[in-house]
Design a protein around this motif. Structure first.
Motif, PDB file in Angstrom:
ATOM      1  N   LYS A  14       0.742  -1.052   0.019  1.00 39.88           N
ATOM      2  CA  LYS A  14      -0.459  -0.209   0.267  1.00 39.88           C
ATOM      3  C   LYS A  14       0.811   1.252  -0.153  1.00 39.88           C
ATOM      4  O   LYS A  14       1.901   1.731   1.365  1.00 39.88           O
ATOM      5  CB  LYS A  14      -0.583  -0.249   1.194  1.00 39.88           C
ATOM      6  CG  LYS A  14      -1.908  -1.075   1.520  1.00 39.88           C
ATOM      7  CD  LYS A  14      -2.736  -1.488   2.723  1.00 39.88           C
ATOM      8  CE  LYS A  14      -3.540  -2.526   2.821  1.00 39.88           C
ATOM      9  NZ  LYS A  14      -2.430  -3.739   3.214  1.00 39.88           N
ATOM     10  N   GLY A  16       0.304   5.572   0.107  1.00 40.20           N
ATOM     11  CA  GLY A  16      -0.242   6.775   0.241  1.00 40.20           C
ATOM     12  C   GLY A  16       0.741   7.912   0.130  1.00 40.20           C
ATOM     13  O   GLY A  16       1.798   7.739   0.521  1.00 40.20           O
ATOM     14  N   MET A  24      -5.013  12.305   3.725  1.00 45.33           N
ATOM     15  CA  MET A  24      -4.290  11.374   2.030  1.00 45.33           C
ATOM     16  C   MET A  24      -4.842  12.135   1.106  1.00 45.33           C
ATOM     17  O   MET A  24      -6.197  12.168   1.201  1.00 45.33           O
ATOM     18  CB  MET A  24      -4.876   9.661   2.321  1.00 45.33           C
ATOM     19  CG  MET A  24      -3.865   9.413   1.599  1.00 45.33           C
ATOM     20  SD  MET A  24      -4.522   7.465   1.802  1.00 45.33           S
ATOM     21  CE  MET A  24      -5.876   6.939   1.492  1.00 45.33           C
ATOM     22  N   ASN A  27      -3.337   7.727  -3.279  1.00 51.75           N
ATOM     23  CA  ASN A  27      -3.130   6.077  -2.757  1.00 51.75           C
ATOM     24  C   ASN A  27      -3.540   5.506  -3.935  1.00 51.75           C
ATOM     25  O   ASN A  27      -3.731   4.926  -4.557  1.00 51.75           O
ATOM     26  CB  ASN A  27      -3.909   5.778  -1.785  1.00 51.75           C
ATOM     27  CG  ASN A  27      -4.991   5.211  -1.388  1.00 51.75           C
ATOM     28  OD1 ASN A  27      -5.945   6.018  -2.012  1.00 51.75           O
ATOM     29  ND2 ASN A  27      -4.941   4.256  -1.677  1.00 51.75           N
ATOM     30  N   GLU A  29      -2.833   0.737  -4.404  1.00 48.35           N
ATOM     31  CA  GLU A  29      -2.674  -0.829  -3.406  1.00 48.35           C
ATOM     32  C   GLU A  29      -2.185  -1.940  -4.617  1.00 48.35           C
ATOM     33  O   GLU A  29      -2.773  -2.460  -5.968  1.00 48.35           O
ATOM     34  CB  GLU A  29      -3.325  -1.395  -3.112  1.00 48.35           C
ATOM     35  CG  GLU A  29      -3.299  -2.525  -2.682  1.00 48.35           C
ATOM     36  CD  GLU A  29      -3.820  -2.925  -1.485  1.00 48.35           C
ATOM     37  OE1 GLU A  29      -3.779  -3.497  -0.516  1.00 48.35           O
ATOM     38  OE2 GLU A  29      -5.339  -2.253  -1.113  1.00 48.35           O
ATOM     39  N   LYS A 280      -5.039   1.001   6.525  1.00 46.38           N
ATOM     40  CA  LYS A 280      -4.159   2.505   6.632  1.00 46.38           C
ATOM     41  C   LYS A 280      -3.417   2.188   7.520  1.00 46.38           C
ATOM     42  O   LYS A 280      -2.409   2.907   7.964  1.00 46.38           O
ATOM     43  CB  LYS A 280      -5.097   4.188   6.222  1.00 46.38           C
ATOM     44  CG  LYS A 280      -5.850   4.149   5.209  1.00 46.38           C
ATOM     45  CD  LYS A 280      -6.590   5.426   4.719  1.00 46.38           C
ATOM     46  CE  LYS A 280      -7.232   5.624   5.611  1.00 46.38           C
ATOM     47  NZ  LYS A 280      -8.138   7.086   5.958  1.00 46.38           N
ATOM     48  N   MET A 283       0.098   2.234   5.937  1.00 48.35           N
ATOM     49  CA  MET A 283       0.863   3.804   5.955  1.00 48.35           C
ATOM     50  C   MET A 283       1.143   5.286   7.001  1.00 48.35           C
ATOM     51  O   MET A 283       1.694   5.843   6.580  1.00 48.35           O
ATOM     52  CB  MET A 283       0.002   4.043   4.735  1.00 48.35           C
ATOM     53  CG  MET A 283       0.135   3.349   3.592  1.00 48.35           C
ATOM     54  SD  MET A 283      -0.545   3.479   2.279  1.00 48.35           S
ATOM     55  CE  MET A 283      -2.819   3.325   2.359  1.00 48.35           C
TER      56      MET A 283
END
Length: 291
Positions: A14, A16, A24, A27, A29, A280, A283
């Motif tokens: 991931k 971001g 954020m 982002n 993935e 999240k 991140m």
């Protein structure tokens, strides 16, 4: 300040882009392709970051034991082979010419909850993530406690069953062998081999499947056995629990009730809190390394 937060897992990565308040902007993935090794993973990450605007700093959360000072993986995770000795910090700093910090994935998730999530209201808490294994972290005065070599919080490898089932770590009877999501799935599949994930298990649970209810009850007992020992050692006010399976609100209620019934009376009243950042957390924990 524009910070890239990276969460490297065995299945996916991931990526971001955040400001210092945790907002954020972008982002993505994508598949880790971990079988291709650490150098491939890093080069692919570089290519992905370059698709976006320039960043001022990069934070990386990764599985495995991490040398935080040098920003490298000391001991690889079984889920991401060929990464021991990988100098993540050095490679990324040389390429992007911005500061890079690296942290173990569970520590990063705890930091994410500490700065931006369920841990914001607590100066001290324990963090446990239940998934393929069980990871842990100790937050003391809003900072991680690392221990002698930086690896404190390996709650998943407490021995809860002497001479019990073998664990991938080489020991027997480890907590994660009995209380991880993997352990729940193993027991559920003894009833029905078509049960392949936690969503199916809880679908059956809400359909009042009594056999599945018994499997979940026994699994929760295993979770509570470990938490009881942890509580008696640390005497915490709060435990933050994460992992995809813990999105089931009923689990938090079951665990909290059983924990406070099992611990010694003088240790009762522990807050069992669900982690709030979901996928999240890693991140945002990586971002917090630059906050």
């Amino acid at each position: 300040m524009r910070i890239a937060g990276v969460d490297i897992g065995g299945t996916s990565i991931k990526l971001g882009f955040f400001n210092s308040a945790g907002k954020m902007y972008d982002n993505i993935e994508y598949d880790t392709n971990s079988h291709k090794g650490g150098n491939y993973i890093l080069q692919n990450l570089i290519d992905k970051i370059e698709q976006f605007e320039q960043v001022d700093a990069i934070g990386v959360s990764t599985a495995g034991q991490v040398d935080r000072k040098n920003g490298m993986i000391v001991q690889e995770s079984a889920n991401i082979p060929q990464t021991s000795g990988l100098p993540i910090k050095g490679i990324l700093e040389n390429h992007f010419n911005v500061p890079v910090n690296v942290e173990n994935d569970v520590n990063a998730a705890a930091l994410g909850e500490n700065y931006f999530g369920a841990g914001r209201d607590y100066n001290d808490f324990l963090f446990l993530a239940y998934g393929t294994g069980i990871g842990g972290a100790i937050v003391d005065n809003s900072e991680l406690y690392y221990g002698r070599n930086g690896y404190a919080g390996e709650f998943g490898h407490m021995i809860t069953h002497g001479n019990g089932l073998p664990c991938k770590c080489g020991l027997k009877g480890c907590y994660e062998t009995y209380a991880s999501t993997t352990a729940l799935l193993r027991e559920a599949q003894k009833l029905d081999s078509d049960i392949t994930n936690g969503r199916i298990i809880f679908k059956k649970f809400y359909e009042n499947d009594n056999q599945i209810k018994e499997v979940i009850d026994n699994w929760v007992e295993e979770i509570v056995i470990g938490l009881t020992s942890i509580i008696h050692i640390f005497n915490p006010t709060t435990i933050v629990i994460g992992g995809g399976i813990m999105e089931q609100e009923v689990l938090i209620h079951m665990i909290s009730k059983k924990v406070n019934e099992m611990v010694l009376e003088s240790f009762a009243g522990v807050n069992i809190v669900k982690a709030s950042l979901g996928n999240k957390a890693g991140m945002l924990g990586a971002v917090s390394l630059h906050v």
